[in-house]
Design a protein around this motif. Sequence first.
Motif, PDB file in Angstrom:
ATOM      1  N   LYS A 116       0.558  -1.374  -0.156  1.00  0.00           N
ATOM      2  CA  LYS A 116      -0.272  -0.149   0.184  1.00  0.00           C
ATOM      3  C   LYS A 116       1.081   1.193  -0.623  1.00  0.00           C
ATOM      4  CE  LYS A 116      -4.474  -1.868   2.343  1.00  0.00           C
ATOM      5  NZ  LYS A 116      -4.985  -2.356   1.007  1.00  0.00           N
ATOM      6  N   ARG A 118       1.202   5.421  -0.546  1.00  0.00           N
ATOM      7  CA  ARG A 118       0.271   7.114   0.127  1.00  0.00           C
ATOM      8  C   ARG A 118       0.640   7.429  -0.304  1.00  0.00           C
ATOM      9  NH1 ARG A 118      -4.319   6.621   3.060  1.00  0.00           N
ATOM     10  NH2 ARG A 118      -2.986   4.340   4.053  1.00  0.00           N
ATOM     11  N   LEU A 124       1.085  12.734  -7.773  1.00  0.00           N
ATOM     12  CA  LEU A 124       0.480  12.580  -8.495  1.00  0.00           C
ATOM     13  C   LEU A 124       0.676  13.107  -9.571  1.00  0.00           C
ATOM     14  CD1 LEU A 124      -0.269  10.107  -9.281  1.00  0.00           C
ATOM     15  CD2 LEU A 124      -3.216  10.576  -8.960  1.00  0.00           C
ATOM     16  N   VAL A 164      -6.898   1.843 -12.630  1.00  0.00           N
ATOM     17  CA  VAL A 164      -5.572   1.048 -12.955  1.00  0.00           C
ATOM     18  C   VAL A 164      -6.120   0.172 -14.191  1.00  0.00           C
ATOM     19  CG1 VAL A 164      -3.963  -0.532 -12.422  1.00  0.00           C
ATOM     20  CG2 VAL A 164      -4.343   0.593 -10.823  1.00  0.00           C
ATOM     21  N   ILE A 169      -2.224   4.423 -14.645  1.00  0.00           N
ATOM     22  CA  ILE A 169      -3.926   5.183 -13.945  1.00  0.00           C
ATOM     23  C   ILE A 169      -4.349   6.427 -14.721  1.00  0.00           C
ATOM     24  CG2 ILE A 169      -4.322   7.016 -11.963  1.00  0.00           C
ATOM     25  CD1 ILE A 169      -1.484   6.066 -10.531  1.00  0.00           C
ATOM     26  N   VAL A 197       3.391   4.613 -13.276  1.00  0.00           N
ATOM     27  CA  VAL A 197       3.484   4.297 -12.145  1.00  0.00           C
ATOM     28  C   VAL A 197       5.161   3.845 -12.082  1.00  0.00           C
ATOM     29  CG1 VAL A 197       3.112   2.365  -9.945  1.00  0.00           C
ATOM     30  CG2 VAL A 197       1.304   3.703 -11.234  1.00  0.00           C
ATOM     31  N   VAL A 206       0.461  -2.986  -9.282  1.00  0.00           N
ATOM     32  CA  VAL A 206      -0.646  -2.083  -9.226  1.00  0.00           C
ATOM     33  C   VAL A 206      -1.721  -3.024 -10.020  1.00  0.00           C
ATOM     34  CG1 VAL A 206      -1.942   0.063  -9.220  1.00  0.00           C
ATOM     35  CG2 VAL A 206       0.923  -0.297  -9.199  1.00  0.00           C
ATOM     36  N   GLN A 208      -5.303  -1.299  -7.923  1.00  0.00           N
ATOM     37  CA  GLN A 208      -6.221  -0.902  -7.601  1.00  0.00           C
ATOM     38  C   GLN A 208      -5.218   0.764  -7.236  1.00  0.00           C
ATOM     39  OE1 GLN A 208      -8.376  -2.314  -5.035  1.00  0.00           O
ATOM     40  NE2 GLN A 208     -10.255  -0.247  -4.923  1.00  0.00           N
ATOM     41  N   VAL A 209      -6.371   2.390  -7.316  1.00  0.00           N
ATOM     42  CA  VAL A 209      -6.046   3.532  -7.080  1.00  0.00           C
ATOM     43  C   VAL A 209      -7.455   3.874  -6.611  1.00  0.00           C
ATOM     44  CG1 VAL A 209      -6.017   4.231  -9.191  1.00  0.00           C
ATOM     45  CG2 VAL A 209      -4.709   5.684  -7.349  1.00  0.00           C
ATOM     46  N   LEU A 218      -2.325   3.702  -3.488  1.00  0.00           N
ATOM     47  CA  LEU A 218      -1.923   2.253  -4.261  1.00  0.00           C
ATOM     48  C   LEU A 218      -1.864   1.349  -3.939  1.00  0.00           C
ATOM     49  CD1 LEU A 218      -1.644   5.540  -5.906  1.00  0.00           C
ATOM     50  CD2 LEU A 218       0.229   4.294  -7.402  1.00  0.00           C
ATOM     51  N   THR A 219      -2.667  -0.283  -4.589  1.00  0.00           N
ATOM     52  CA  THR A 219      -2.385  -1.466  -4.161  1.00  0.00           C
ATOM     53  C   THR A 219      -1.918  -1.803  -5.159  1.00  0.00           C
ATOM     54  OG1 THR A 219      -4.221  -0.713  -2.752  1.00  0.00           O
ATOM     55  CG2 THR A 219      -3.789  -2.941  -2.896  1.00  0.00           C
ATOM     56  N   ALA A 220      -0.961  -2.413  -4.873  1.00  0.00           N
ATOM     57  CA  ALA A 220       0.295  -3.370  -5.214  1.00  0.00           C
ATOM     58  C   ALA A 220       0.008  -5.155  -4.586  1.00  0.00           C
ATOM     59  CB  ALA A 220       1.154  -2.905  -5.726  1.00  0.00           C
TER      60      ALA A 220
END
Length: 230
Positions: A116, A118, A124, A164, A169, A197, A206, A208-209, A218-220
Amino acid sequence: MRALVIVVVLLACLGFAADRVAESLAEDRLAVVAQDEAARYDVRASSTSVEVGGFGFLPQLARGEFSRITLTMQQPTFSSIPAQDLTVVMSGIQVPREVLTGGTGAGVKVTSADLKLRMSPDALNRLARAGGLDGLTLRIVNSKLQARVAVQGVTASATVRPQVQNGRISLVVDGLPGVPSAIRDAVNSVLARGIVVPDLPFGASVKQVAVDGQSILLTATAANFELPAA
């Protein structure tokens, strides 16, 4: 009986203390290993900490297997782009004793990891500019991501949904009321390019964002990788 109880309590306390000392030393060593591996992806942080999960450190060490290790990096930078924090929860870990004693040659094998990351909207924006989206500015308003983009001499603002797609993104426009269709199509075309990214540690991808408070989350995930000891 009283003497026996006292002896048992003392042994339990000594065992707990030894377990905690060994765990603390191991966490420090694993933090160094993880920090070195992250640097290979041009990721550096102001501080890195590791927490070994599961019940009883010494029994897990005897098996050479740990159920969970949590890595936390504060104020990491990705290719010079600053983020707020990075949390990595690793599962199914095999740690040779050589790693914990500073030896070389052996590595930490990890079955899976959830990351995760942040970052702020400004970070961004910097990623967008690095990818060629110079006329784009992102900010969070009322828990939603808002994009301000200049195209064809016109500046338009719209609420967008980050998604994603193919490791980028992408920004999906919810609507541009009162904007001519030609400008609307141009805005959609610009945002469809997506934001690249940077490479994440451990070869993570990645998935999900989302907007989380005043941050972008961001979740990877990563699977079946190794942290070299040296």
